[in-house]
Design an enzyme around this catalytic site. Structure first.
Site, short mmCIF file in Angstrom:
data_model
loop_
_atom_site.label_atom_id
_atom_site.label_comp_id
_atom_site.label_asym_id
_atom_site.label_seq_id
_atom_site.Cartn_x
_atom_site.Cartn_y
_atom_site.Cartn_z
N GLY A 9 4.55 0.65 -0.56
CA GLY A 9 3.28 -0.06 -0.80
C GLY A 9 2.49 -0.30 0.46
O GLY A 9 1.31 -0.64 0.42
N HIS A 10 3.12 -0.09 1.63
CA HIS A 10 2.46 -0.44 2.89
C HIS A 10 2.65 0.70 3.88
O HIS A 10 3.45 0.59 4.79
CB HIS A 10 3.06 -1.74 3.44
CG HIS A 10 2.23 -2.39 4.51
ND1 HIS A 10 2.18 -1.93 5.80
CD2 HIS A 10 1.42 -3.46 4.48
CE1 HIS A 10 1.39 -2.71 6.53
NE2 HIS A 10 0.90 -3.64 5.75
N PHE A 11 1.93 1.81 3.80
CA PHE A 11 0.97 2.13 2.76
C PHE A 11 1.31 3.52 2.23
O PHE A 11 1.86 4.33 3.00
CB PHE A 11 -0.47 2.15 3.32
CG PHE A 11 -0.94 0.81 3.82
CD1 PHE A 11 -1.43 -0.14 2.94
CD2 PHE A 11 -0.90 0.52 5.17
CE1 PHE A 11 -1.89 -1.36 3.41
CE2 PHE A 11 -1.35 -0.70 5.64
CZ PHE A 11 -1.83 -1.65 4.77
#
Lengths: 157, 93
Positions: free
Chosen positions: A37-39
């Site tokens: 999610g990051h990223f």
């Protein structure tokens, strides 16, 4: 470094109680669910975890200075700067200096260097209290072993 | 006391963004000025540095929690400044 377990340091490499300084090392893992999610497509070490890395480095210094009698809890970051992107695989060298040891609190200045260059820095305030739970103290002592905490420095200090 | 008050009032005003004219010797740092415990850490840090002392916050908190003292004894400005003066005097003794 195990991001999911908040184990952000790999080892303590220097501890100087007389000058109230510490240095730690850690390598950002090549893979982690956090990077999903990051990223997506552009994995970066989250800034909050870089701040936590500096907090944990400073925290071990406070634990050392209080000879494992007290636990520092994060209270405030000031002047926090994240100067560059940190991708997976980066080797971090974090250091901290205790600026002030007050009654029930402490203030430290911390930074992270990569290849000798400062990439993050901040001032950190901690509440410093007696260990509120025996399990926590046991965990920190176990963590100290993992981090190669130099127990001799406390005995000599 | 007056110079101590001026210094502490200035620290509080700058740390907590409180108009300095609202801070009086009778002001209670918590009840009147609304300073919370985290802000008070910043204030204690600035006071410790400015006066070269270590405010015994843990001892004060313990005494209040044990009912041996009231917050007014330590956190009303004139009393806080008197404590600071005592600590400064003790340091120089």
């Amino acid at each position: 470094m195990r991001l999911e377990y908040f184990q952000l340091l790999d080892r303590i490499v220097e501890l100087d109680l007389a000058n109230r300084t510490i240095r730690t090392e850690a390598t950002v893992p090549l893979e982690s669910t956090i990077f999903q999610g990051h990223f997506p497509g552009y994995p970066l070490m989250p800034g909050v975890l870089l701040l936590e890395t500096m907090a944990q480095t400073s925290g071990w210094l406070i634990i050392a200075l209080t000879k494992f009698e007290r636990m520092p809890f994060l209270a405030a970051f000031k002047e926090a700067k994240l100067r560059t992107f940190i991708p997976p695989g980066t080797k971090l060298s974090a250091s901290a200096k205790l600026e002030h040891e007050g009654s029930g609190y402490a203030v430290a200045q911390a930074e992270i260097r990569v290849d000798g260059k400062v990439t993050c820095d901040c001032d950190i305030t901690f509440r410093v209290v007696h260990f509120p739970a025996p399990d926590l103290k046991s965990y920190m002592q176990k963590e100290a072993e993992r981090l190669q905490f130099p127990m001799g420095a406390i005995a000599d200090g | 006391m007056s110079s101590t008050f001026d210094t502490v009032a200035k620290i509080i005003a700058e740390t907590c963004d409180i108009p300095i004219e609202t801070i009086t010797p009778e002001s209670h740092a918590i009840n009147d000025l609304g300073i919370d415990s985290l802000d008070f850490l910043d204030i204690a840090f600035a006071i410790d540095k400015a006066f070269g002392i270590k405010l015994p916050l843990e001892q004060w908190t313990q005494e209040v929690n044990d009912g041996k003292a009231t917050t007014e004894q330590y956190f009303v400005m004139k009393n806080l400044c008197a404590r600071i003066d005592e600590l400064v005097a003790a340091k120089g003794a």
